[in-house]
Design a protein around this motif. Structure first.
Motif, mmCIF file in Angstrom:
data_model
loop_
_atom_site.group_PDB
_atom_site.id
_atom_site.type_symbol
_atom_site.label_atom_id
_atom_site.label_comp_id
_atom_site.label_asym_id
_atom_site.label_seq_id
_atom_site.Cartn_x
_atom_site.Cartn_y
_atom_site.Cartn_z
ATOM 1 N N ASN A 190 16.129 50.194 12.822
ATOM 2 C CA ASN A 190 16.353 51.447 12.073
ATOM 3 C C ASN A 190 15.539 52.637 12.583
ATOM 4 O OD1 ASN A 190 16.321 49.182 9.426
ATOM 5 N ND2 ASN A 190 18.177 50.267 10.002
ATOM 6 N N ILE A 191 14.814 52.454 13.680
ATOM 7 C CA ILE A 191 14.033 53.539 14.266
ATOM 8 C C ILE A 191 14.682 53.968 15.576
ATOM 9 C CG2 ILE A 191 11.787 54.233 15.200
ATOM 10 C CD1 ILE A 191 10.556 51.999 13.436
ATOM 11 N N ALA A 192 15.030 55.242 15.670
ATOM 12 C CA ALA A 192 15.572 55.792 16.914
ATOM 13 C C ALA A 192 14.443 56.474 17.679
ATOM 14 C CB ALA A 192 16.686 56.782 16.628
ATOM 15 N N THR A 193 14.274 56.107 18.932
ATOM 16 C CA THR A 193 13.282 56.752 19.788
ATOM 17 C C THR A 193 14.011 57.577 20.836
ATOM 18 O OG1 THR A 193 11.693 54.953 19.481
ATOM 19 C CG2 THR A 193 11.348 56.408 21.356
ATOM 20 N N ILE A 194 13.742 58.864 20.850
ATOM 21 C CA ILE A 194 14.316 59.773 21.839
ATOM 22 C C ILE A 194 13.208 60.140 22.821
ATOM 23 C CG2 ILE A 194 15.393 62.018 22.248
ATOM 24 C CD1 ILE A 194 16.442 61.918 19.363
ATOM 25 N N LEU B 197 17.652 70.423 27.790
ATOM 26 C CA LEU B 197 17.697 70.968 26.427
ATOM 27 C C LEU B 197 19.022 70.621 25.757
ATOM 28 C CD1 LEU B 197 16.138 74.469 27.190
ATOM 29 C CD2 LEU B 197 15.087 72.670 25.804
ATOM 30 N N ALA B 198 20.122 70.761 26.490
ATOM 31 C CA ALA B 198 21.442 70.445 25.926
ATOM 32 C C ALA B 198 21.553 68.966 25.585
ATOM 33 C CB ALA B 198 22.538 70.852 26.914
ATOM 34 N N GLN B 199 21.007 68.104 26.440
ATOM 35 C CA GLN B 199 21.038 66.662 26.163
ATOM 36 C C GLN B 199 20.191 66.319 24.945
ATOM 37 O OE1 GLN B 199 20.440 63.996 29.604
ATOM 38 N NE2 GLN B 199 21.035 65.702 30.919
ATOM 39 N N LEU B 200 19.080 67.020 24.784
ATOM 40 C CA LEU B 200 18.243 66.785 23.609
ATOM 41 C C LEU B 200 18.996 67.124 22.331
ATOM 42 C CD1 LEU B 200 14.664 68.016 24.617
ATOM 43 C CD2 LEU B 200 15.267 65.750 23.743
ATOM 44 N N VAL B 201 19.690 68.256 22.325
ATOM 45 C CA VAL B 201 20.481 68.648 21.156
ATOM 46 C C VAL B 201 21.520 67.589 20.839
ATOM 47 C CG1 VAL B 201 22.144 70.327 20.257
ATOM 48 C CG2 VAL B 201 20.115 71.119 21.493
ATOM 49 N N GLU B 202 22.249 67.162 21.854
ATOM 50 C CA GLU B 202 23.304 66.158 21.667
ATOM 51 C C GLU B 202 22.737 64.850 21.122
ATOM 52 O OE1 GLU B 202 26.644 63.766 24.383
ATOM 53 O OE2 GLU B 202 25.565 65.484 25.208
ATOM 54 N N THR B 203 21.596 64.431 21.667
ATOM 55 C CA THR B 203 21.000 63.159 21.258
ATOM 56 C C THR B 203 20.441 63.236 19.847
ATOM 57 O OG1 THR B 203 20.419 62.752 23.577
ATOM 58 C CG2 THR B 203 19.378 61.357 21.928
ATOM 59 N N ILE B 204 19.767 64.332 19.519
ATOM 60 C CA ILE B 204 19.241 64.503 18.160
ATOM 61 C C ILE B 204 20.377 64.495 17.143
ATOM 62 C CG2 ILE B 204 18.099 66.139 16.599
ATOM 63 C CD1 ILE B 204 16.418 66.993 19.109
ATOM 64 N N ASP C 4 24.186 56.202 10.739
ATOM 65 C CA ASP C 4 23.761 55.615 9.466
ATOM 66 C C ASP C 4 22.746 54.483 9.640
ATOM 67 O OD1 ASP C 4 25.376 57.358 8.080
ATOM 68 O OD2 ASP C 4 27.081 55.964 7.972
ATOM 69 N N VAL C 5 22.706 53.890 10.825
ATOM 70 C CA VAL C 5 21.748 52.810 11.079
ATOM 71 C C VAL C 5 20.322 53.361 11.160
ATOM 72 C CG1 VAL C 5 21.026 51.068 12.771
ATOM 73 C CG2 VAL C 5 23.457 51.368 12.243
ATOM 74 N N VAL C 6 20.203 54.598 11.595
ATOM 75 C CA VAL C 6 18.886 55.203 11.839
ATOM 76 C C VAL C 6 18.303 55.751 10.547
ATOM 77 C CG1 VAL C 6 17.666 57.050 13.049
ATOM 78 C CG2 VAL C 6 19.481 55.783 14.215
ATOM 79 N N LYS C 7 17.043 55.392 10.292
ATOM 80 C CA LYS C 7 16.322 55.923 9.134
ATOM 81 C C LYS C 7 15.236 56.923 9.527
ATOM 82 C CE LYS C 7 17.064 51.930 6.103
ATOM 83 N NZ LYS C 7 16.401 50.879 5.275
ATOM 84 N N VAL C 8 14.667 56.741 10.720
ATOM 85 C CA VAL C 8 13.567 57.579 11.196
ATOM 86 C C VAL C 8 13.731 57.793 12.698
ATOM 87 C CG1 VAL C 8 11.058 57.804 11.423
ATOM 88 C CG2 VAL C 8 12.006 56.653 9.432
ATOM 89 N N ILE C 9 13.280 58.964 13.180
ATOM 90 C CA ILE C 9 13.369 59.279 14.603
ATOM 91 C C ILE C 9 11.970 59.549 15.156
ATOM 92 C CG2 ILE C 9 14.269 60.916 16.312
ATOM 93 C CD1 ILE C 9 16.549 61.506 14.291
ATOM 94 N N ILE C 10 11.690 58.990 16.321
ATOM 95 C CA ILE C 10 10.472 59.301 17.066
ATOM 96 C C ILE C 10 10.878 60.125 18.282
ATOM 97 C CG2 ILE C 10 8.545 58.378 18.415
ATOM 98 C CD1 ILE C 10 8.728 55.833 16.688
ATOM 99 N N LEU C 11 10.237 61.265 18.483
ATOM 100 C CA LEU C 11 10.501 62.108 19.644
ATOM 101 C C LEU C 11 9.292 62.075 20.570
ATOM 102 C CD1 LEU C 11 12.352 64.167 21.079
ATOM 103 C CD2 LEU C 11 11.198 65.968 19.779
ATOM 104 N N LYS C 12 9.527 61.742 21.831
ATOM 105 C CA LYS C 12 8.436 61.600 22.778
ATOM 106 C C LYS C 12 8.889 62.071 24.155
ATOM 107 C CE LYS C 12 7.679 57.374 24.305
ATOM 108 N NZ LYS C 12 7.438 55.906 24.383
ATOM 109 N N SER C 13 7.930 62.180 25.078
ATOM 110 C CA SER C 13 8.279 62.465 26.470
ATOM 111 C C SER C 13 7.747 61.363 27.356
ATOM 112 C CB SER C 13 7.719 63.822 26.903
ATOM 113 O OG SER C 13 6.309 63.817 26.917
ATOM 114 N N GLY C 14 8.278 61.297 28.573
ATOM 115 C CA GLY C 14 7.883 60.249 29.501
ATOM 116 C C GLY C 14 6.545 60.536 30.162
ATOM 117 N N GLY C 15 5.944 59.503 30.720
ATOM 118 C CA GLY C 15 4.665 59.658 31.403
ATOM 119 C C GLY C 15 3.488 59.605 30.448
#
Length: 249
Positions: free
Chosen positions: A12-16, A31-38, A45-56
């Motif tokens: 139930n946790i989505a990590t972007i 930026l456009a991909q981030l909008v689409e993914t968010i 409906d499966v997702v209850k919470v989102i974590i937003l992070k960057s690589g590295g």
């Protein structure tokens, strides 16, 4: 490595996660991909919470892509570019799920705006912030509403005017940008995961209604941020900014 925006849904946790080899800068296509993914995970409906992070493990986000800024030759193109940041912030604002920010290192310009647009943000001691836009003759016009909302006018104006200084993560915590600051990435990741798992035990309808309350008063941001993008798009064409950006070629 090539630039990317990835998503993972587990328990139930989505990590972007976004990444760019130039210190996680944000060109238009990312930026456009981030909008689409968010939007996608927010409406899942499966997702209850989102974590937003960057690589590295170093810079969270270096802000706007200087290579793309250098290539802007007219106001319309400039507005489109800066609208990319506006679209990400508005997607985060409208997302029906809580977004937890995970800030592992320094963040600059648009990256500070994205951190401010999360609903709850955790960082390491290395996650200093800087609004460098005035240095290149522009200004943090698009991201400043999100930063002002989270940190207040006084703190936002301080870092916007003092555009050559990194402000420590502890300062950002004191001003309300970060909820917690950790000594290491490992400690932060453990806390982020535990916090996200705990949020998943809450009533999703209650969290949705709380998010609406938290963002009350921002209903005009679709228009406001578009207007701010137009200002940045015009200023990026100034002789001052063009000469300054040449140094980054």
């Amino acid at each position: 490595m090539n630039a990317y925006v990835n998503q993972e849904i587990l328990n139930n946790i989505a990590t972007i996660e976004f990444f760019h080899p130039e210190k996680n800068s944000l060109p238009s296509h990312i930026l456009a991909q981030l909008v689409e993914t968010i939007n996608s995970v927010g409406n899942n409906d499966v997702v209850k919470v989102i974590i937003l992070k960057s690589g590295g493990d170093k810079t969270f986000c270096a802000g706007a892509s200087f290579q793309e800024l250098i290539s802007i030759n007219d106001a319309a193109t400039g507005k489109i570019f800066f609208s990319g940041f506006a679209n990400v912030i508005n997607a985060m604002r409208k997302c029906p799920k809580f977004i937890i920010g995970r800030i592992q290192g320094k963040t600059v310009g648009g990256g500070v705006g994205i951190a401010a647009a999360t609903d709850y943000c955790m960082a390491t001691q290395f996650a200093a912030i800087k609004l460098s836009e005035l240095n290149v003759g522009i200004g943090p016009f698009v991201v400043s509403p999100a930063i002002e909302r989270k940190m207040g006018v006084s703190a936002m104006s301080q870092i916007a005017i003092d555009a050559n200084t990194f402000y420590e993560a502890t300062w950002a915590r004191e001003k309300g940008l970060y909820a917690s600051v950790f000594e290491s990435i490992e400690e932060m990741d453990e806390a982020v995961q535990k916090f996200a798992e705990h949020l998943c035990t809450y009533n999703p309808e209650a969290m949705l209604e709380m998010k609406k309350i938290f963002w009350r008063g921002t209903e005009d941001w679709d228009n406001l941020l578009a207007e701010r993008a137009a200002i940045s798009g015009r200023l990026v064409l100034s002789d001052f900014t063009k000469e300054t950006l040449k140094k980054f070629k």
